[in-house]
Design a protein around this motif. Structure first.
Motif, PDB file in Angstrom:
ATOM      1  N   UNK A 348       0.819  -1.203   0.000  1.00  0.00           N
ATOM      2  CA  UNK A 348       0.000   0.000   0.000  1.00  0.00           C
ATOM      3  C   UNK A 348       0.856   1.258   0.000  1.00  0.00           C
ATOM      4  N   UNK A 349       2.057   1.179   0.585  1.00  0.00           N
ATOM      5  CA  UNK A 349       2.931   2.346   0.663  1.00  0.00           C
ATOM      6  C   UNK A 349       3.866   2.450  -0.534  1.00  0.00           C
ATOM      7  N   UNK A 350       3.878   1.447  -1.382  1.00  0.00           N
ATOM      8  CA  UNK A 350       4.834   1.437  -2.484  1.00  0.00           C
ATOM      9  C   UNK A 350       4.178   1.552  -3.853  1.00  0.00           C
ATOM     10  N   UNK A 351       2.870   1.315  -3.938  1.00  0.00           N
ATOM     11  CA  UNK A 351       2.180   1.340  -5.221  1.00  0.00           C
ATOM     12  C   UNK A 351       0.959   2.244  -5.162  1.00  0.00           C
ATOM     13  N   UNK A 352       0.548   2.720  -6.338  1.00  0.00           N
ATOM     14  CA  UNK A 352      -0.731   3.395  -6.443  1.00  0.00           C
ATOM     15  C   UNK A 352      -1.833   2.361  -6.615  1.00  0.00           C
ATOM     16  N   UNK A 353      -3.069   2.815  -6.608  1.00  0.00           N
ATOM     17  CA  UNK A 353      -4.201   1.899  -6.735  1.00  0.00           C
ATOM     18  C   UNK A 353      -5.195   2.439  -7.755  1.00  0.00           C
ATOM     19  N   UNK A 355      -9.091   1.535  -9.022  1.00  0.00           N
ATOM     20  CA  UNK A 355     -10.323   0.778  -8.815  1.00  0.00           C
ATOM     21  C   UNK A 355     -11.290   1.133  -9.941  1.00  0.00           C
ATOM     22  N   UNK A 356     -11.764   0.137 -10.671  1.00  0.00           N
ATOM     23  CA  UNK A 356     -12.734   0.367 -11.738  1.00  0.00           C
ATOM     24  C   UNK A 356     -14.151   0.252 -11.196  1.00  0.00           C
ATOM     25  N   UNK A 357     -14.412  -0.805 -10.470  1.00  0.00           N
ATOM     26  CA  UNK A 357     -15.687  -1.012  -9.789  1.00  0.00           C
ATOM     27  C   UNK A 357     -15.438  -2.044  -8.702  1.00  0.00           C
ATOM     28  N   UNK A 358     -16.382  -2.266  -7.791  1.00  0.00           N
ATOM     29  CA  UNK A 358     -16.150  -3.257  -6.743  1.00  0.00           C
ATOM     30  C   UNK A 358     -15.673  -4.584  -7.316  1.00  0.00           C
ATOM     31  N   UNK A 359     -14.629  -5.137  -6.722  1.00  0.00           N
ATOM     32  CA  UNK A 359     -14.009  -6.403  -7.109  1.00  0.00           C
ATOM     33  C   UNK A 359     -13.140  -6.288  -8.355  1.00  0.00           C
ATOM     34  N   UNK A 360     -12.978  -5.091  -8.896  1.00  0.00           N
ATOM     35  CA  UNK A 360     -12.082  -4.908 -10.041  1.00  0.00           C
ATOM     36  C   UNK A 360     -11.084  -3.807  -9.691  1.00  0.00           C
ATOM     37  N   UNK A 361      -9.910  -4.186  -9.209  1.00  0.00           N
ATOM     38  CA  UNK A 361      -8.902  -3.199  -8.855  1.00  0.00           C
ATOM     39  C   UNK A 361      -7.513  -3.755  -9.109  1.00  0.00           C
ATOM     40  N   UNK A 362      -6.553  -2.858  -9.207  1.00  0.00           N
ATOM     41  CA  UNK A 362      -5.186  -3.269  -9.509  1.00  0.00           C
ATOM     42  C   UNK A 362      -4.221  -2.240  -8.930  1.00  0.00           C
ATOM     43  N   UNK A 363      -3.099  -2.710  -8.388  1.00  0.00           N
ATOM     44  CA  UNK A 363      -2.051  -1.798  -7.938  1.00  0.00           C
ATOM     45  C   UNK A 363      -1.169  -1.437  -9.127  1.00  0.00           C
ATOM     46  N   UNK A 364      -0.534  -0.280  -9.065  1.00  0.00           N
ATOM     47  CA  UNK A 364       0.289   0.161 -10.198  1.00  0.00           C
ATOM     48  C   UNK A 364       1.433   1.024  -9.688  1.00  0.00           C
ATOM     49  N   UNK A 365       2.404   1.279 -10.548  1.00  0.00           N
ATOM     50  CA  UNK A 365       3.547   2.121 -10.182  1.00  0.00           C
ATOM     51  C   UNK A 365       3.639   3.358 -11.064  1.00  0.00           C
ATOM     52  N   UNK A 366       2.488   3.828 -11.573  1.00  0.00           N
ATOM     53  CA  UNK A 366       2.448   5.035 -12.405  1.00  0.00           C
ATOM     54  C   UNK A 366       2.478   6.263 -11.493  1.00  0.00           C
TER      55      UNK A 366
END
Length: 419
Positions: A348-353, A355-366
């Motif tokens: 959580x402290x190293x990546x962005x997040x 969320x498209x809709x509930x149950x559809x999310x992904x961490x990223x480094x953008x």
């Protein structure tokens, strides 16, 4: 970083594209478009599509299997010819039957365990919608009935009229839930769209059977075209409410995290870390520490990460067996859950997040300025809506008059031929 005015805090197109690509690669971009199989068989190409499917399945069989395939189909259909078999919903039902019987013939040819049902287990998905939904259940149930009644015009008309009424009520209720009861989602949109497309062609077939007047099809088509436009507006509003994005921490935050000590991490475009950190002190003393260093154990299996869910199932199953086949050590599942929990907090402290809709999310480094998130969210709504090919879906309900008349004039039967 120099503060930016609210009107100037806009992301670059490259940033939006990068985040959209992250979501696409993680398979969390929703797709509510009509299934290609559905649109192919509910078209003027239905007869050719069915002939192609029938020939394709036979080409993968031996002569004995081809004979068994044809004989099984004759038994299911009550003959070698199906009235209106190359048309719309009938062609769709026959294509399903062909697949089921072909699978049975192949399995039976390599098995000595006796007869298998040609119907097989109930499908989990049909044309992109779950059969656990009421709409999916009705479509699947109707299509399974068709092969046995297609040559009996009276029974066919009565059955089609019954399912027409059931689908009409269910689609209306489904529409009301999405519009008025805040039950909007990508899944519910896909269910309604597939159900409405199928229902329209169910009504078209009733015209062919002289069960309903032509005007009822035209009014239904107009109703669904109008309803789809309203639902698309509601779906866009739903995405605007649900899409959330936070930037990945910049170099300053990364330096702070690094100062707290070295950490083993794995950059990933999923909501769970692809590496699991083990704390030997948390493991039962009866488990030898060198088990964790054994990478050559044949029965060692790393766990899996789920991108679409809110929970991760990350585990490790390590066992060693001696000559007496006794297990030397087992890892407590709670240990893995604790370790995975630490990994998530670190992530959580190293990546962005995103969320498209509930149950559809992904961490990223953008990385980008935090104030750009709001504009990014709106841009992603536009990108996702454009990715749905909604114009083609709309066109399904607004055929040109010539195409509409040609659909009504479809009368092709289907005959089982040997290759």
């Amino acid at each position: 970083m120099i503060p930016m005015g609210r009107g100037l805090c806009l992301p670059s197109p490259a940033t939006v594209h990068q985040l959209f690509s992250v979501a696409r690669d993680a398979s969390i971009i929703p797709d509510i478009s009509l299934d290609p199989v559905l649109t192919t068989f509910l078209s003027l190409d239905s007869s050719a599509a069915l002939q192609h499917r029938y020939g394709f399945l036979q080409r993968g069989m031996s002569r004995e299997q081809q004979a068994a395939f044809r004989q099984s189909l004759i038994g299911e259909l009550g003959g070698s010819r199906v009235t209106y078999g190359g048309v719309g919903v009938i062609a769709l039902a026959l294509s399903m039957l062909f697949d089921q019987v072909a699978q049975h013939v192949r399995v039976q040819g390599s098995s000595t365990e006796g007869h298998l049902s040609t119907q097989g287990p109930q499908a989990m998905m049909i044309f992109g919608i779950s059969t656990s939904s009421r709409i999916g259940q009705l479509i699947y149930s109707y299509l399974r009935l068709i092969p046995g009644i297609a040559n009996n015009q009276e029974t066919m008309a009565e059955t089609t009229e019954l399912y027409d009424s059931l689908l009409k009520l269910e689609l209306l209720d489904h529409y009301e839930r999405m519009i008025n009861k805040k039950r909007m989602s990508s899944v519910s949109m896909q269910q309604w769209l597939a159900g409405a497309a199928f229902h329209l062609h169910l009504r078209l077939h009733q015209v062919r059977l002289n069960s309903v007047p032509l005007g009822s099809v035209k009014s239904l088509r107009f109703s669904y075209k109008t309803g789809l436009n309203h639902l698309i507006q509601g779906y866009a509003a739903y995405l605007r409410r649900n899409i959330q994005e936070t930037a990945a921490p910049g170099p300053h935050h990364t330096a702070i995290n690094a100062a707290s000590g070295p950490k083993e991490t794995s950059a990933t475009n999923t909501t769970c870390s692809s590496s699991v950190l083990f704390n030997i002190s948390l493991v039962s003393p009866s488990v030898s520490a060198d088990i964790f260093n054994d990478s050559t154990t044949p029965n060692s299996t790393a766990g899996s990460c789920k991108t679409h869910g809110s929970t991760e199932d990350v585990g490790l199953n390590e066992d060693r067996k001696g000559n007496n086949d006794t297990t030397v050590g087992m890892i407590n599942k709670n240990t893995l859950n604790i370790s995975a929990g630490h990994s998530r907090k670190e992530e959580e402290h190293m990546f962005g997040m995103l969320v498209i809709e509930p149950w559809r999310n992904v961490s990223h480094n953008v990385q980008h300025h935090p104030c750009e998130s709001s504009a990014i969210q709106q841009a992603l709504v536009t990108r996702i809506i454009n990715a749905q090919d909604l114009e083609r879906n709309r066109n399904f309900f607004i055929y040109r008059d010539k195409v509409f008349q040609n659909l009504l004039r479809q009368r092709e039967d289907f005959e089982l031929r040997s290759n």
